[in-house]
Design a protein around this motif. Structure first.
Motif, mmCIF file in Angstrom:
data_model
loop_
_atom_site.group_PDB
_atom_site.id
_atom_site.type_symbol
_atom_site.label_atom_id
_atom_site.label_comp_id
_atom_site.label_asym_id
_atom_site.label_seq_id
_atom_site.Cartn_x
_atom_site.Cartn_y
_atom_site.Cartn_z
ATOM 1 N N CYS A 273 3.747 4.634 6.033
ATOM 2 C CA CYS A 273 3.551 3.332 5.500
ATOM 3 C C CYS A 273 4.908 2.786 5.675
ATOM 4 O O CYS A 273 6.032 3.483 5.164
ATOM 5 N N GLN B 238 0.539 0.239 7.663
ATOM 6 C CA GLN B 238 -0.195 1.399 7.364
ATOM 7 C C GLN B 238 -0.826 2.092 8.571
ATOM 8 O O GLN B 238 -1.352 1.216 9.172
ATOM 9 N N THR C 183 3.667 -5.046 4.536
ATOM 10 C CA THR C 183 3.099 -3.772 4.561
ATOM 11 C C THR C 183 2.534 -3.490 5.970
ATOM 12 O O THR C 183 1.685 -4.361 6.533
ATOM 13 N N SER D 218 -2.994 3.031 -2.307
ATOM 14 C CA SER D 218 -2.311 1.945 -2.454
ATOM 15 C C SER D 218 -3.326 0.904 -3.405
ATOM 16 O O SER D 218 -2.726 -0.449 -3.568
ATOM 17 N N SER E 89 0.772 -1.869 -2.406
ATOM 18 C CA SER E 89 0.410 -2.731 -1.365
ATOM 19 C C SER E 89 -0.609 -3.918 -1.865
ATOM 20 O O SER E 89 -1.104 -3.663 -2.779
ATOM 21 N N ARG F 113 6.610 -0.585 3.641
ATOM 22 C CA ARG F 113 6.410 -1.639 2.612
ATOM 23 C C ARG F 113 7.722 -2.043 2.627
ATOM 24 O O ARG F 113 8.693 -1.601 1.916
#
Length: 297
Positions: free
Chosen positions: A220, A211, A209, A173, A293, A222
């Motif tokens: 993840c 993760q 986001t 990211s 991200s 997003r």
């Protein structure tokens, strides 16, 4: 700091309640991998409008309650835990940079005093606050390292004199993170944390986001896009409110028990609106698993 860290509670949260003995490379690896696998990178506090600080004890309290955080929370709390367990920890001012050139501020960690055949000088790069970053500590030695599906590089920084550069895998990211050699204290990150948590000019305000790293890859979310990088790669859109919150609980362990139904409704509304704007943009991203991200904290 007048409060103390509840070490047993922290270790229980990591599934390491029986961890004992003096500091060692083996124990450091266990602590690090458990942290990135069980405590997700997330910044719901921003989207929920909740005030947080960079106080490591406060950050650890969030971890105990089943939440995560971003770098100031995660690395701040983890550094304190390591120190309580007898490790020699140094905090560093880091600067991540994305492929698009965006930069942000980060607190990076090194642990010293643990020599091994892989790390003769005994200094290790430790970071549980990068989201899709390292799974295990890396020897602070120039070289290329592979962990699961990802390949990293550590080298001397050409931007921070005397510092180091961590080059992420191309699927990460962010592109790289440089960190300075001198020791930092958490209070130095207070103003940046306030800015990142309150300014609508940062990516944190526009894309939420979450993760979680494991040995085989990264999960993840997003916005409303759920993706897997590494084993069983793929992506899908969480098109319903129930799907979204179930994914948070099932994949990331985020039940959000401290969030009221009304707050969840407002959060879902904002996420849906943000997703619709993304779909309507002139050139929406088709690479749902690539770098997008926020590049800080």
């Amino acid at each position: 700091m007048t409060r103390s860290l509840d070490v047993p509670a922290y270790l229980n949260r990591l599934g390491l309640g029986g961890l004992a003995g003096p500091p060692s490379v083996e124990s450091l690896v266990r602590l690090h991998t458990a942290h990135v696998e069980r405590v997700p990178y997330e910044f719901f506090h921003i989207w929920l409008g909740r005030h947080t600080t960079v106080d490591p004890v406060e950050s650890a309290g969030r971890v105990f309650l089943g939440r995560g955080g971003y770098c100031f929370h995660l690395n701040g709390a983890f550094a304190l835990l390591l120190e309580e367990l007898g490790y020699q920890v140094t905090r560093h001012n880091g600067v991540p940079r994305s492929l698009a050139g965006h930069t942000g501020h980060h607190v990076a960690l090194t642990v010293s005093g643990l020599p091994s055949h892989r790390c003769p000088d005994g200094v290790w790069f430790v970071d549980v606050g990068l989201g899709d970053g390292i799974h295990e500590p890396l020897p602070l030695v120039e070289g290329i390292y592979r962990q699961g599906p990802f390949q990293y590089r550590l080298r001397r920084s050409d931007l921070e004199p005397g510092g180091w550069r961590f080059d992420h895998d191309p699927r990460g990211s962010f592109h790289r993170m440089d960190f300075r050699p001198e020791a930092a204290v958490m209070s130095q990150f207070k103003d940046m944390h306030t800015y990142l948590s309150t300014s609508r000019d940062t990516a944190f305000w526009h894309v939420l986001t979450v993760q979680r790293r494991d040995a085989a890859g990264v999960d993840c979310v997003r916005g409303l896009v759920l993706s897997r990088i590494g084993s069983a790669e793929g992506s899908s859109v969480l098109s319903g409110r129930r799907d979204y919150f179930e994914a948070l609980a099932d994949i990331f362990g985020l039940t959000l028990d401290d969030v009221t139904p009304g707050e969840k409704d407002a959060l879902w509304g904002r996420l849906s609106e943000s997703h619709e704007k993304w779909l309507a943009s002139a050139a929406p991203r088709t690479d749902l698993t690539g770098p997008a991200s926020p590049v800080s904290a």
